[in-house]
Design a protein around this motif. Structure first.
Motif, mmCIF file in Angstrom:
data_model
loop_
_atom_site.group_PDB
_atom_site.id
_atom_site.type_symbol
_atom_site.label_atom_id
_atom_site.label_comp_id
_atom_site.label_asym_id
_atom_site.label_seq_id
_atom_site.Cartn_x
_atom_site.Cartn_y
_atom_site.Cartn_z
ATOM 1 N N THR A 113 34.516 48.947 -15.568
ATOM 2 C CA THR A 113 33.646 50.032 -15.122
ATOM 3 C C THR A 113 32.703 49.566 -14.018
ATOM 4 O O THR A 113 32.547 50.222 -12.979
ATOM 5 N N VAL A 114 32.064 48.423 -14.250
ATOM 6 C CA VAL A 114 31.122 47.890 -13.254
ATOM 7 C C VAL A 114 31.849 47.581 -11.945
ATOM 8 O O VAL A 114 31.341 47.871 -10.859
ATOM 9 N N TRP A 115 33.031 47.016 -12.052
ATOM 10 C CA TRP A 115 33.773 46.680 -10.850
ATOM 11 C C TRP A 115 34.185 47.933 -10.074
ATOM 12 O O TRP A 115 34.091 47.980 -8.846
ATOM 13 N N GLY A 116 34.626 48.970 -10.793
ATOM 14 C CA GLY A 116 35.009 50.208 -10.117
ATOM 15 C C GLY A 116 33.829 50.881 -9.445
ATOM 16 O O GLY A 116 33.939 51.382 -8.318
ATOM 17 N N ILE A 117 32.665 50.901 -10.092
ATOM 18 C CA ILE A 117 31.475 51.496 -9.479
ATOM 19 C C ILE A 117 31.030 50.673 -8.281
ATOM 20 O O ILE A 117 30.594 51.223 -7.256
ATOM 21 N N MET A 118 31.153 49.356 -8.380
ATOM 22 C CA MET A 118 30.798 48.511 -7.254
ATOM 23 C C MET A 118 31.691 48.812 -6.051
ATOM 24 O O MET A 118 31.220 48.889 -4.906
ATOM 25 N N ASN A 119 32.975 49.009 -6.299
ATOM 26 C CA ASN A 119 33.877 49.375 -5.205
ATOM 27 C C ASN A 119 33.492 50.719 -4.604
ATOM 28 O O ASN A 119 33.635 50.939 -3.387
ATOM 29 N N SER A 120 33.012 51.639 -5.441
ATOM 30 C CA SER A 120 32.579 52.940 -4.929
ATOM 31 C C SER A 120 31.393 52.771 -3.980
ATOM 32 O O SER A 120 31.354 53.377 -2.898
ATOM 33 N N PHE A 121 30.424 51.958 -4.337
ATOM 34 C CA PHE A 121 29.273 51.725 -3.466
ATOM 35 C C PHE A 121 29.690 51.007 -2.175
ATOM 36 O O PHE A 121 29.137 51.277 -1.102
ATOM 37 N N ILE A 122 30.654 50.108 -2.290
ATOM 38 C CA ILE A 122 31.150 49.443 -1.073
ATOM 39 C C ILE A 122 31.816 50.460 -0.159
ATOM 40 O O ILE A 122 31.635 50.430 1.068
ATOM 41 N N SER A 170 30.300 61.257 0.718
ATOM 42 C CA SER A 170 31.280 62.291 0.404
ATOM 43 C C SER A 170 31.964 62.004 -0.925
ATOM 44 O O SER A 170 32.203 60.851 -1.290
ATOM 45 N N LEU A 171 32.277 63.062 -1.635
ATOM 46 C CA LEU A 171 32.970 62.926 -2.906
ATOM 47 C C LEU A 171 34.310 62.237 -2.746
ATOM 48 O O LEU A 171 34.773 61.536 -3.654
ATOM 49 N N ALA A 172 34.948 62.396 -1.583
ATOM 50 C CA ALA A 172 36.242 61.774 -1.345
ATOM 51 C C ALA A 172 36.160 60.259 -1.379
ATOM 52 O O ALA A 172 37.122 59.581 -1.713
ATOM 53 N N VAL A 173 35.002 59.708 -1.048
ATOM 54 C CA VAL A 173 34.818 58.258 -1.059
ATOM 55 C C VAL A 173 34.423 57.773 -2.447
ATOM 56 O O VAL A 173 34.857 56.709 -2.905
ATOM 57 N N VAL A 174 33.603 58.525 -3.147
ATOM 58 C CA VAL A 174 33.055 58.089 -4.429
ATOM 59 C C VAL A 174 34.020 58.343 -5.595
ATOM 60 O O VAL A 174 34.098 57.540 -6.530
ATOM 61 N N ALA A 175 34.755 59.458 -5.549
ATOM 62 C CA ALA A 175 35.543 59.891 -6.700
ATOM 63 C C ALA A 175 36.571 58.880 -7.194
ATOM 64 O O ALA A 175 36.654 58.636 -8.407
ATOM 65 N N PRO A 176 37.393 58.250 -6.327
ATOM 66 C CA PRO A 176 38.416 57.345 -6.873
ATOM 67 C C PRO A 176 37.830 56.187 -7.667
ATOM 68 O O PRO A 176 38.311 55.872 -8.761
ATOM 69 N N GLY A 177 36.808 55.519 -7.142
ATOM 70 C CA GLY A 177 36.221 54.383 -7.849
ATOM 71 C C GLY A 177 35.600 54.784 -9.166
ATOM 72 O O GLY A 177 35.735 54.073 -10.177
ATOM 73 N N ILE A 178 34.915 55.927 -9.195
ATOM 74 C CA ILE A 178 34.304 56.406 -10.431
ATOM 75 C C ILE A 178 35.384 56.736 -11.463
ATOM 76 O O ILE A 178 35.248 56.414 -12.649
ATOM 77 N N ALA A 179 36.469 57.365 -11.009
ATOM 78 C CA ALA A 179 37.551 57.712 -11.927
ATOM 79 C C ALA A 179 38.187 56.459 -12.513
ATOM 80 O O ALA A 179 38.472 56.389 -13.722
ATOM 81 N N GLU A 180 38.423 55.452 -11.679
ATOM 82 C CA GLU A 180 38.989 54.193 -12.172
ATOM 83 C C GLU A 180 38.047 53.533 -13.168
ATOM 84 O O GLU A 180 38.486 52.973 -14.186
ATOM 85 N N ALA A 181 36.746 53.579 -12.871
ATOM 86 C CA ALA A 181 35.762 52.969 -13.775
ATOM 87 C C ALA A 181 35.778 53.650 -15.137
ATOM 88 O O ALA A 181 35.762 52.987 -16.178
ATOM 89 N N LEU A 182 35.826 54.977 -15.139
ATOM 90 C CA LEU A 182 35.848 55.704 -16.395
ATOM 91 C C LEU A 182 37.141 55.455 -17.173
ATOM 92 O O LEU A 182 37.133 55.377 -18.403
ATOM 93 N N LEU A 183 38.255 55.290 -16.456
ATOM 94 C CA LEU A 183 39.520 54.994 -17.129
ATOM 95 C C LEU A 183 39.469 53.625 -17.801
ATOM 96 O O LEU A 183 39.959 53.458 -18.928
ATOM 97 N N ALA A 184 38.867 52.649 -17.145
ATOM 98 C CA ALA A 184 38.736 51.319 -17.753
ATOM 99 C C ALA A 184 37.874 51.380 -19.011
ATOM 100 O O ALA A 184 38.178 50.740 -20.024
#
Length: 258
Positions: free
Chosen positions: A170-179, A188-202
């Motif tokens: 989760t932490v790694w996916g959110i970190m990628n979202s901020f990067i 934009s949601l298009a940039v944030v959504a994938p990393g957040i979704a991956e984090a929640l899946l983990a």
């Protein structure tokens, strides 16, 4: 004047719509096309993928241990109960040893160990024999308990660390979202959504691995405790058997002396 005002309003509305269309098209183009669990896994970072695969393997190990141990406990428990009930009958230690034969189950090991000690003692049935038999039975019980408990420790480990492994993903996916936000200079949601979704899946996979592991571990611990209780009953029956033989022998000797 009213017609000019209406015309200006229509022109302004069309202009705003045209101005927002490219950005909307870009956002839609940037949004991931597949937000299913498999799609998120495929598009995830290599670290997040590793975390997900590890948690999936841990979940598979959990259910494998549950199946194997459940079958083992039922089979060995039924055999131990059967042999323990047989010991409650009127039989000698030699008869119990003959019935056990070369069996490798726990109760058979208890009977064989007891008979072996009686053989080494030269058939002398005294208090010393009972103490030595009790020591042997205690050792065999401990060995059989360790044997039946093999594999359950991994369930405790999975239940303890799986949520933290998922949290790491989760932490790694959110970190990628901020990067991604930093590199694209947009929120934009298009940039944030994938990393957040991956984090929640983990996180979800961590819980899926941990919760069954804890429940199954507690279930197996109760089953193992019942199995140990059966071994304790078998040991008690063997001690009673040795005691009865000793009393009968002393009674026969006393009658012979009379």
């Amino acid at each position: 004047m009213q017609s000019n005002f209406g015309l200006r309003h229509v022109i302004l509305t069309i202009a705003l719509a045209l101005a927002s269309t490219p950005a909307l098209a870009i956002d839609e183009a940037l949004l991931p096309r597949n937000l299913s669990p498999w799609g998120m896994f495929v598009s995830a970072d290599i670290i997040v993928k590793t975390v997900m695969v590890g948690l999936a393997v841990a979940s598979l190990v959990t259910w494998t241990v549950w199946l194997a141990k459940t079958i083992e406990l039922r089979r060995k428990g039924a055999l131990a109960l059967q042999r323990t009930r047989a010991l409650e009958g009127n039989m000698t230690l030699a008869e119990a040893s003959a019935r056990a034969g070369d069996g490798h189950d726990a109760v058979a090991q208890l009977i064989q160990s007891c008979a072996r000690e009686a053989e080494l003692s030269g058939g002398v049935l005294d208090e010393g024999l009972q103490e030595r038999v009790a020591l042997r039975l205690e050792r065999v019980e401990a060995a059989m308990s360790r044997q039946i408990a093999r594999g359950t420790g991994v369930l405790a480990t999975i239940g303890a660390i799986a949520p933290f492994v998922g949290l790491f993903g989760t932490v790694w996916g959110i970190m990628n979202s901020f990067i991604g936000i930093s590199e694209s200079h947009t929120t934009s949601l298009a940039v944030v959504a994938p990393g957040i979704a991956e984090a929640l899946l983990a996180t979800a996979l961590g819980l899926v691995a941990a919760i069954p592991a804890v429940v199954i571990y507690n279930h197996l611990v109760r089953g193992i405790a019942n199995y140990r209780a059966l071994l304790g009953d078998a040991s008690a029956q063997l001690m009673l058997l040795v005691s009865r033989q000793r009393d009968h022998r002393e009674f026969r000797l006393a009658r012979a002396a009379e």
